[in-house]
Enzyme design. Sequence first.
Site, PDB file in Angstrom:
ATOM      1  N   GLN A  66       0.808  -1.053  -0.109  1.00  0.00           N
ATOM      2  CA  GLN A  66       0.041  -0.028  -0.054  1.00  0.00           C
ATOM      3  C   GLN A  66       0.945   1.321   0.024  1.00  0.00           C
ATOM      4  OE1 GLN A  66      -2.959   0.261  -0.788  1.00  0.00           O
ATOM      5  NE2 GLN A  66      -3.264  -1.756  -0.951  1.00  0.00           N
ATOM      6  N   SER A  67       2.184   1.248  -0.621  1.00  0.00           N
ATOM      7  CA  SER A  67       2.958   2.386  -0.575  1.00  0.00           C
ATOM      8  C   SER A  67       2.326   3.445  -1.597  1.00  0.00           C
ATOM      9  CB  SER A  67       4.279   2.011  -0.907  1.00  0.00           C
ATOM     10  OG  SER A  67       5.372   2.864  -1.302  1.00  0.00           O
ATOM     11  N   ASN A  68       2.587   4.729  -1.055  1.00  0.00           N
ATOM     12  CA  ASN A  68       2.113   5.808  -1.849  1.00  0.00           C
ATOM     13  C   ASN A  68       3.067   6.067  -2.743  1.00  0.00           C
ATOM     14  OD1 ASN A  68      -0.499   6.222  -0.385  1.00  0.00           O
ATOM     15  ND2 ASN A  68       0.742   7.063   1.369  1.00  0.00           N
ATOM     16  N   TRP A  69       4.374   6.041  -2.242  1.00  0.00           N
ATOM     17  CA  TRP A  69       5.608   6.372  -2.863  1.00  0.00           C
ATOM     18  C   TRP A  69       5.697   5.524  -4.182  1.00  0.00           C
ATOM     19  CZ3 TRP A  69       9.601   8.725  -4.501  1.00  0.00           C
ATOM     20  CH2 TRP A  69      10.543   7.971  -5.179  1.00  0.00           C
ATOM     21  N   VAL A  70       5.406   4.225  -4.012  1.00  0.00           N
ATOM     22  CA  VAL A  70       5.473   3.167  -5.168  1.00  0.00           C
ATOM     23  C   VAL A  70       4.364   3.510  -6.042  1.00  0.00           C
ATOM     24  CG1 VAL A  70       4.930   0.797  -5.888  1.00  0.00           C
ATOM     25  CG2 VAL A  70       6.316   1.349  -3.939  1.00  0.00           C
TER      26      VAL A  70
END
Length: 350
Positions: free
Chosen positions: A80-84
Amino acid sequence: MTVLEQAAARFPRIPLSHLPTPFEAMADLAAATGGPRLFVKRDDQTGLAFGGNKARKLEFILADMKARRFGSVITWAGTQSNWVRMCTAAAVRFGIKPILVLKLRPDQTREAADGNLLLDRILGAEVHLLGPDEDQPAAVERVAEAERARGRKPYLIAAGGSGTEWSMTEPLGAVAYALAFEELWGQAQEQGAPLTHLVLASGSGSTHAGIVVGAKAAAPEVEIIGVSTRASQAEGEANVLGLARKTVAAMDLDLEIEPGDVTVLDGYVGGGYGILYPAVVEAIATLARTEAIFLDPVYTGKAMTGFLDLIRKKRFAPDDAVCFLHTGGTPALFPYREEILEVIEGDATA
Ligand SMILES: *Cc1c(COP(=O)(O)O)cnc(C)c1O
């Protein structure tokens, strides 16, 4: 050009975000909490695949990738990474192949293509999913080797874009946030709100470090308060201080960042990174029900929990002007639906 803009001009930059983002009063939240004057800087509205703080960072990081002719980018984090999500979107925009090595949470026994991971899939990233016990650095190395064997040069970058691991030498994400501070400071002045405090979520640290550098340069009277989402106070402060000093050096600024410039509160982490607890859900609901602004469960929900607690504890004087930096992350609300509803529906039946 300001001193900071001039100092940042040495780094290549590709526009990816909708800037300036809005700076708005939160009068209803102030009335509901009996707080001082409250404001929000809407970096959840940067654009780029649902927005968030990584858009500003990626303007510099993507430009670096392009300038150094990388054909693919390999990044790694949880599902659930926003960065990714935003790194994938930026890579797509510039024809760089996004490759993701994502680790499932211990409670995820199968792929949960929801929230950010759903968006990564729609964007067409090459996704490698690892079980909770698999060795992520080893998997990244394997994927990178395969990429090199295909004759492409992969850019390896850790989640957050803070350059604290492996790949980046320049604190490019923090450079972006030094400029962001100047942007919001100018907006606050225009709105007749001389800020006294700024509160933000502090994760991998370059947003916080950049804000500290920007404040030191443009408005040293503003107190910056980071709310940790993972690290202890000592770890968080040491990391942010180190990144801020590295940023000053990279930008060749005539500033001295002191330990007293960096504050990280670790009392709102709860059970750990990405683990919700009822007060965070209450904070998310409070902002939604006063200002109709959505927060996220991992970062801004915890930062708002700290923000509301500081108001409650009278950490701010009645005539202070306090800004909350909204760093985005809202796509992660959806995979947390069960935990959120448990608290909200509990409220409704109480
Ligand atoms: C990454 C992220 C942060 C933390 O930013 P860092 O620069 O890593 O400290 C805060 N909020 C959201 C929504 C994020 O995605």
